[in-house]
Enzyme design. Structure first.
Site, PDB file in Angstrom:
ATOM      1  N   GLY A  97      -6.106  -3.767   7.479  1.00 27.96           N
ATOM      2  CA  GLY A  97      -7.082  -2.683   7.436  1.00 27.96           C
ATOM      3  C   GLY A  97      -8.210  -2.792   8.446  1.00 27.96           C
ATOM      4  O   GLY A  97      -8.641  -1.786   9.013  1.00 27.96           O
ATOM      5  N   GLY A 150     -11.042  -1.722   2.913  1.00 30.18           N
ATOM      6  CA  GLY A 150     -10.110  -1.642   4.035  1.00 30.18           C
ATOM      7  C   GLY A 150     -10.102  -0.259   4.670  1.00 30.18           C
ATOM      8  O   GLY A 150     -11.038   0.531   4.529  1.00 30.18           O
ATOM      9  N   ASP A 151      -9.028   0.028   5.358  1.00 32.55           N
ATOM     10  CA  ASP A 151      -8.909   1.297   6.087  1.00 32.55           C
ATOM     11  C   ASP A 151      -8.482   2.459   5.186  1.00 32.55           C
ATOM     12  O   ASP A 151      -8.729   3.618   5.515  1.00 32.55           O
ATOM     13  CB  ASP A 151      -7.880   1.149   7.216  1.00 32.55           C
ATOM     14  CG  ASP A 151      -6.495   0.793   6.675  1.00 32.55           C
ATOM     15  OD1 ASP A 151      -6.405  -0.089   5.780  1.00 32.55           O
ATOM     16  OD2 ASP A 151      -5.505   1.397   7.110  1.00 32.55           O
ATOM     17  N   THR A 155       0.862  -1.190   0.000  1.00 28.44           N
ATOM     18  CA  THR A 155       0.000   0.000   0.000  1.00 28.44           C
ATOM     19  C   THR A 155       0.896   1.238   0.000  1.00 28.44           C
ATOM     20  O   THR A 155       2.005   1.196   0.525  1.00 28.44           O
ATOM     21  CB  THR A 155      -0.881  -0.029   1.257  1.00 28.44           C
ATOM     22  OG1 THR A 155      -1.857  -1.045   1.099  1.00 28.44           O
ATOM     23  CG2 THR A 155      -1.586   1.299   1.520  1.00 28.44           C
ATOM     24  N   ARG A 161     -14.878  -6.137  -0.276  1.00 27.26           N
ATOM     25  CA  ARG A 161     -14.231  -5.759   0.991  1.00 27.26           C
ATOM     26  C   ARG A 161     -13.572  -4.384   0.855  1.00 27.26           C
ATOM     27  O   ARG A 161     -12.889  -4.095  -0.112  1.00 27.26           O
ATOM     28  CB  ARG A 161     -13.188  -6.806   1.361  1.00 27.26           C
ATOM     29  CG  ARG A 161     -12.404  -6.509   2.638  1.00 27.26           C
ATOM     30  CD  ARG A 161     -11.088  -5.838   2.341  1.00 27.26           C
ATOM     31  NE  ARG A 161     -10.248  -5.718   3.536  1.00 27.26           N
ATOM     32  CZ  ARG A 161      -9.122  -5.006   3.571  1.00 27.26           C
ATOM     33  NH1 ARG A 161      -8.711  -4.350   2.507  1.00 27.26           N
ATOM     34  NH2 ARG A 161      -8.415  -4.929   4.678  1.00 27.26           N
ATOM     35  N   THR A 192      -0.729   1.860   6.882  1.00 26.46           N
ATOM     36  CA  THR A 192      -0.684   0.642   6.077  1.00 26.46           C
ATOM     37  C   THR A 192      -0.673  -0.552   7.013  1.00 26.46           C
ATOM     38  O   THR A 192      -0.046  -0.510   8.075  1.00 26.46           O
ATOM     39  CB  THR A 192       0.559   0.608   5.170  1.00 26.46           C
ATOM     40  OG1 THR A 192       0.661  -0.703   4.593  1.00 26.46           O
ATOM     41  CG2 THR A 192       1.849   0.925   5.899  1.00 26.46           C
ATOM     42  N   GLY A 193      -1.367  -1.597   6.613  1.00 23.73           N
ATOM     43  CA  GLY A 193      -1.397  -2.793   7.461  1.00 23.73           C
ATOM     44  C   GLY A 193      -2.749  -3.460   7.378  1.00 23.73           C
ATOM     45  O   GLY A 193      -3.501  -3.260   6.426  1.00 23.73           O
TER      46      GLY A 193
HETATM   47  N1  ASP Z   1      -4.359  -1.281   4.797  1.00 24.70           N
HETATM   48  C1  ASP Z   1      -4.590  -1.931   3.533  1.00 24.70           C
HETATM   49  C2  ASP Z   1      -5.920  -2.606   3.558  1.00 24.70           C
HETATM   50  O1  ASP Z   1      -6.239  -3.252   4.545  1.00 24.70           O
HETATM   51  C3  ASP Z   1      -3.558  -2.922   3.159  1.00 24.70           C
HETATM   52  C4  ASP Z   1      -2.133  -2.558   3.450  1.00 24.70           C
HETATM   53  O2  ASP Z   1      -1.839  -1.485   3.906  1.00 24.70           O
HETATM   54  O3  ASP Z   1      -1.266  -3.410   3.209  1.00 24.70           O
HETATM   55  O4  ASP Z   1      -6.615  -2.577   2.583  1.00 24.70           O
END
Ligand code: ASP
Length: 384
Positions: A298, A274-275, A244, A272, A295-296
């Site tokens: 979500g 995400g965040d 991301t 879906r 990032t992570g």
């Molecule tokens: N945060 C992103 C999501 O969950 C994915 C990511 O940051 O790797 O869509």
């Protein structure tokens, strides 16, 4: 800039393996499509030549460990920072010079694009949009071209942008035909009275605003296809930097801005979200507190209201940016069952990028033009 390592308890990585149905009819159809598409080199995108003279890797490795749990900023006088996702750390001994260069060049190109805007007196909002566009166009990163695949072998992209001066924000979620979702998000902010458009309506809006639609195969890369296949087979994905992208910036008027763009998580359910397009989770900017892009995992960033909480800790608890980011990323979110990282910048140019994931790709630019990229774990250790 003084690089340092902080000793932290190990944070367990809880990346999910989605129990998606194996080879749905849509996936079978997409498999057929994929074989006729031209494969993109895994590390494509970086211009040739040159070495990076700006990486603090050896300094970081040699630095004395700081006391456990102490949140300190990574750098000061920062005007622009980018991230290329959190996930498994890139290992020095397993990373080819070409691959290292491709990642560093990708981050550098994004920083340079934002720098041009800021140097010309442009706004931080414009700078983060430009920086993120560069990363969206780079197939190495999981945003725009190179976005990961959903469980039914499609691409659904999310992005958001926020301006710190008036807290205006725009976002798109689940778009399938927008080459640069971050620009669609900026158009939502500038041209509508809404904050978040999703799905077909968001795709239609982007097209109406003059963004030329792309077909789904534009986003295809062999690497992401292989990752989907591995996820379906429940095999671990090597080098799973989630990819991301995001940016935070501070302009001459001392206005902050933040932007985030993603393809989401490999093998995510269709639909879906995400965040990344959720203001207060993946992205936040408020002049009096912070510009932050996350990032992570979500779902955890949404449940933990990640970026808004960093801002709230600064606003209501008087915490500095590094302590606030640390508290949310290292102390709060892992307890909710997910990992990741954030880039956070305050109005004084204080920058921090704590992450609970093993690795995180980041880069930043200081007021005096120093440009730093960090891709290896010893340049950006987890738990800080
Ligand atoms: N945060 C992103 C999501 O969950 C994915 C990511 O940051 O790797 O869509």
């Amino acid at each position: 800039m003084r690089a340092r390592i902080r000793l932290r308890p190990r944070v367990r990585s809880l990346r999910p393996v989605h129990p998606a149905a194996w080879l749905t009819p849509a996936l079978a159809a997409a498999t057929t499509l994929a074989v006729v598409l031209v494969a993109v080199p895994r590390d494509g995108g970086g211009p040739p030549g040159g070495t990076h003279d700006n990486s603090p890797g050896s300094a970081a490795a040699a630095a004395a460990p700081a006391p456990a749990g102490k949140a300190e900023p990574d750098a000061r006088d920062v005007v622009l920072a980018v991230h290329g996702g959190a996930g498994t750390a890139l290992k020095r001994d397993e990373t080819s010079p070409e691959k290292e260069k491709a990642y560093r060049d990708g981050l550098r190109r994004a920083l340079r694009a934002g720098q041009r805007v800021l140097d010309a007196g442009g706004s931080s909002t414009k700078a983060v949009e430009k920086a993120v566009r560069v990363l969206e166009d780079d197939p190495l990163f999981n945003a725009g071209k190179g976005a990961v695949f959903t469980a039914d072998a499609g691409h659904e992209l999310d992005a958001s942008i926020m301006r710190g001066s008036d807290m205006k924000a725009g976002a798109v979620a689940g778009v399938k035909h927008v080459r640069n979702p971050i620009t669609a998000a900026r158009l939502v902010m500038d041209e509508t009275k809404h904050v978040l458009l999703a799905g077909q309506g968001a795709d239609d809006f982007a097209a109406q605003q003059g963004l030329k639609p792309v077909t789904q195969d534009y986003f295809y890369t062999q690497r992401r296809w292989d990752e989907l296949m591995k996820a379906k087979g429940k095999q671990p994905v090597k080098d799973a930097t989630k990819g991301t992208v995001g940016a935070v910036a501070l302009d001459r008027k001392k206005d902050l801005a933040a932007a985030t763009s993603t393809g989401g998580l490999t093998n995510k359910m269709a639909g879906r979200i995400g965040d990344s397009p959720v203001i207060g989770a993946g992205t936040y900017a408020k002049n009096s507190t912070v510009a932050a892009s996350a990032t992570g995992q979500g779902e955890v960033f949404i449940r933990g209201a990640a970026t808004a909480t960093i801002s709230d800790l600064m606003e209501f608890k008087g915490k500095d940016v590094a302590s606030a980011a640390y508290q949310v990323l290292i102390e709060r979110l892992p307890k909710l069952g997910g990992d990741g990282g954030v880039i956070a910048l305050d109005r004084a140019g204080t920058f921090d990028a704590p992450h609970s994931s093993e690795g995180m790709l980041t880069g930043y630019l200081t007021r005096d033009g120093q440009l730093v990229t960090r891709i290896f774990q010893d340049e950006s250790p987890p738990g800080r």
